[in-house]
Design a protein around this motif. Structure first.
Motif, mmCIF file in Angstrom:
data_model
loop_
_atom_site.group_PDB
_atom_site.id
_atom_site.type_symbol
_atom_site.label_atom_id
_atom_site.label_comp_id
_atom_site.label_asym_id
_atom_site.label_seq_id
_atom_site.Cartn_x
_atom_site.Cartn_y
_atom_site.Cartn_z
ATOM 1 N N GLU A 273 -12.548 -15.395 3.365
ATOM 2 C CA GLU A 273 -11.180 -15.691 2.938
ATOM 3 C C GLU A 273 -11.217 -16.576 1.693
ATOM 4 O O GLU A 273 -12.222 -17.229 1.410
ATOM 5 N N ASN B 220 -9.730 -19.399 1.168
ATOM 6 C CA ASN B 220 -9.971 -20.829 1.443
ATOM 7 C C ASN B 220 -11.437 -21.115 1.732
ATOM 8 O O ASN B 220 -11.965 -22.160 1.351
ATOM 9 N N ARG C 25 -13.037 -21.208 -1.565
ATOM 10 C CA ARG C 25 -12.748 -22.503 -2.231
ATOM 11 C C ARG C 25 -13.696 -23.595 -1.734
ATOM 12 O O ARG C 25 -14.239 -24.367 -2.505
ATOM 13 N N SER D 67 -6.341 -23.048 8.304
ATOM 14 C CA SER D 67 -6.524 -22.831 6.870
ATOM 15 C C SER D 67 -5.637 -21.657 6.465
ATOM 16 O O SER D 67 -6.072 -20.734 5.806
ATOM 17 N N ASP E 20 -0.981 -24.143 4.794
ATOM 18 C CA ASP E 20 -1.760 -25.330 4.446
ATOM 19 C C ASP E 20 -2.087 -25.363 2.952
ATOM 20 O O ASP E 20 -2.035 -26.424 2.323
ATOM 21 N N ASP E 21 -2.439 -24.220 2.398
ATOM 22 C CA ASP E 21 -2.718 -24.167 0.949
ATOM 23 C C ASP E 21 -1.529 -24.684 0.162
ATOM 24 O O ASP E 21 -1.659 -25.533 -0.718
ATOM 25 N N LEU F 1 -10.609 -28.916 2.424
ATOM 26 C CA LEU F 1 -9.808 -27.925 1.699
ATOM 27 C C LEU F 1 -8.945 -28.615 0.639
ATOM 28 O O LEU F 1 -8.754 -28.102 -0.465
ATOM 29 N N SER F 2 -8.454 -29.790 0.986
ATOM 30 C CA SER F 2 -7.629 -30.518 0.023
ATOM 31 C C SER F 2 -8.451 -30.886 -1.216
ATOM 32 O O SER F 2 -7.973 -30.779 -2.351
ATOM 33 N N ILE G 293 -8.834 -27.731 -3.240
ATOM 34 C CA ILE G 293 -7.616 -27.358 -3.969
ATOM 35 C C ILE G 293 -7.371 -28.328 -5.130
ATOM 36 O O ILE G 293 -6.914 -27.934 -6.206
#
Lengths: 200, 298
Positions: free
Chosen positions: A175, A177, A180, B3, B7-8, B40-41, B44
């Motif tokens: 995915e 994410n 990322r 996720s 959340d994104d 994840l933060s 991003i």
């Protein structure tokens, strides 16, 4: 975390007594080693939260937060075992609000009433680029290829950039994410490597 | 960890400062507890910095990234990395990278630089305090000189009143009996957060009867009076004053409080302050840490 590391961290914090620091560790986890790791994680996260709120001195604010929590614990306040983070979060918000009030006051004191830009455009120096090249060379080829492809994009290729990343995710069978985060981990390695290179 | 796209979007909005305060608070609590969401933060955030470096953000978003994500030294470093990576990725798509040349195993200068920067910052702060408080210091020294009592021999520091130089025409004083208790003056400021290494040391010499604290409250003109509490490390109140009005010390707005020196044994103290303005709730100010060092005692 060793006793020495704990003491060193204690010294960094404003007015944090050894008793306060011990009370903090004891409430985080009965196992001192685990408590130390948890403490480091909380501090690192607090630093980033203050950064994301746009604070110029996030480390000072994180230390101030921890210091206040430790003082309260030293005074007998207990963390709720099912939510040890809630108290840190509440204190961090108080510290942040204080900062805002102070900033607001300082802003009023400025005749122009306007803040200067938070930062100016900066271009990486040749030395920095050389360091990055060297650090990229240290990476395994798949990781180097991944991060360079992920970053491949130009101002007139916004859509192309996104498609490029979607393609990467598809190729890897993950995915967006997950992609990322995978890229982020490679980037963290590069960040440490570049910093070490620049300091030599 | 969740996720999902929510959340994104949530994280992107949060990082750009677009969430309302309640939503931001909730998200921050989650960020503290959920390691995956936190990572994840960070990812991003790095994407936003890359988009900034590649000129893909709208002007308003660019400004938000500048103000929020690149306002700290660490943030600016990350932005530089994003610029560098974008440049190399755009110009060197085939990963034309230099061969890695290992450096000699010398210790990193990074900590040294960090401490040097810290020291420079402290020096700058001390210099500022010195410049700001130079006039009151001169005033105080002039006042002290009129008194017959002996003057404190203290190590000159930016935040302390140094011993005034003896006039060259004055002959050395004749041996005197035991000196009278004297006043020692320290200059502090309430406005900044300090690390432990910069906690003010108040060196109180033997024979001091009174410790005068001159606490700058510059920039707090909206606060008409103050409540100060001095507590020792056991949280016992050793001194308290309310309704304290700032004085103008040669252009510097400062609180001036006299504490009996006998109440200040050696140790760490916290000065807690509240500012009061008519019609408003009392405002808690950042506490100030000081360490009292008693000098000249066995």
């Amino acid at each position: 975390m060793s006793q020495r590391e704990g003491a060193s961290r204690t010294e960094r914090l404003q007015g944090l007594t050894p008793e306060g620091f011990e009370a903090l560790l004891a409430q985080l986890d009965p196992d001192r080693e685990k408590a130390g790791m948890l403490y480091e994680t909380i501090r690192r996260k607090l630093v980033r939260l203050f950064e994301w709120r746009g604070c110029a001195s996030p480390e000072d604010l994180a230390d101030e937060t921890i210091n206040r929590v430790a003082r309260r614990l030293g005074e007998g306040v207990e963390l709720r075992s099912n939510d040890p983070y809630g108290y840190f979060c509440g204190v961090a918000h108080l510290v942040y609000k204080e900062l805002l009030r102070r900033a607001s006051r300082e802003q009023r004191a400025l005749a122009s009433g306007d803040w200067p830009p938070a930062c100016e455009e900066e271009e990486p120096s040749d030395v920095r680029l050389d360091c990055l090249r060297r650090c990229l060379a240290k990476l395994p080829p798949d990781q180097r290829d991944l991060i360079l492809r992920y970053y491949h994009g130009k101002s007139d290729q916004g859509e192309g950039n996104i498609r490029n990343r979607q393609e990467l995710a598809r190729e890897a069978g993950i995915e967006m994410n997950a992609l990322r985060i995978r890229v982020h981990r490679v980037r963290r390695k590069l960040e440490s490597c570049v910093q070490a290179c620049l300091s030599h | 960890m969740k996720s999902n796209p929510t959340d994104d979007e949530l994280l992107r909005s949060y990082l750009l400062g677009e969430l309302n305060p309640d939503a931001a608070d909730d998200l921050e609590r989650r960020l503290l507890t959920e390691d995956g969401l936190f990572e994840l933060s960070e990812a991003i955030e790095a994407d936003l910095l890359a988009e900034y470096a590649q000129g893909l953000l709208a002007p308003a978003e660019r400004e938000r990234v500048q103000r929020r994500l690149a306002s700290s030294p660490q943030g600016r470093e990350r932005l530089l990395l994003a610029h560098s990576l974008s440049r190399l990725a755009a110009g060197e798509p085939k990963a034309e990278v230099l061969p890695f040349v290992p450096h000699a195993a010398t210790p990193s200068r990074r900590p040294m630089l960090r401490w040097a920067a810290l020291a420079a910052g402290l020096l700058a702060a001390a210099g500022l305090a010195w410049l700001t408080l130079e006039q009151p210091r001169a005033y105080r020294v002039a006042g002290e000189q009129e008194r017959p009592a002996p003057v404190i021999a203290a190590v000159p520091r930016a935040h302390e009143v140094p011993k005034p130089p003896a006039p060259s025409t004055t002959p050395p004083p004749a041996p005197t009996p035991a000196p009278e208790p004297v006043k020692v003056v320290f200059q502090l400021a309430l406005t900044s957060l300090r690390g432990a290494e910069s906690a003010e040391k108040l060196r109180v010499p033997a024979g001091a009867g009174t410790v005068e604290l001159q606490i700058s409250v510059e920039g707090m003109e909206d606060l008409a009076s103050f409540h100060l509490t001095v507590r020792n490390r056991k949280a016992e109140t050793v001194w308290e004053g309310t309704g304290l009005k700032p004085k103008n010390l040669q252009g510097v707005r400062a609180l001036v409080v006299d504490l009996p020196a006998e109440r200040l044994s050696a140790g760490v103290y916290e000065i807690q302050a509240q500012g009061l303005s008519p019609g408003s709730e009392p405002e808690d100010l950042s506490p100030l840490q000081v360490e009292v060092v008693r000098e000249g005692r066995g």
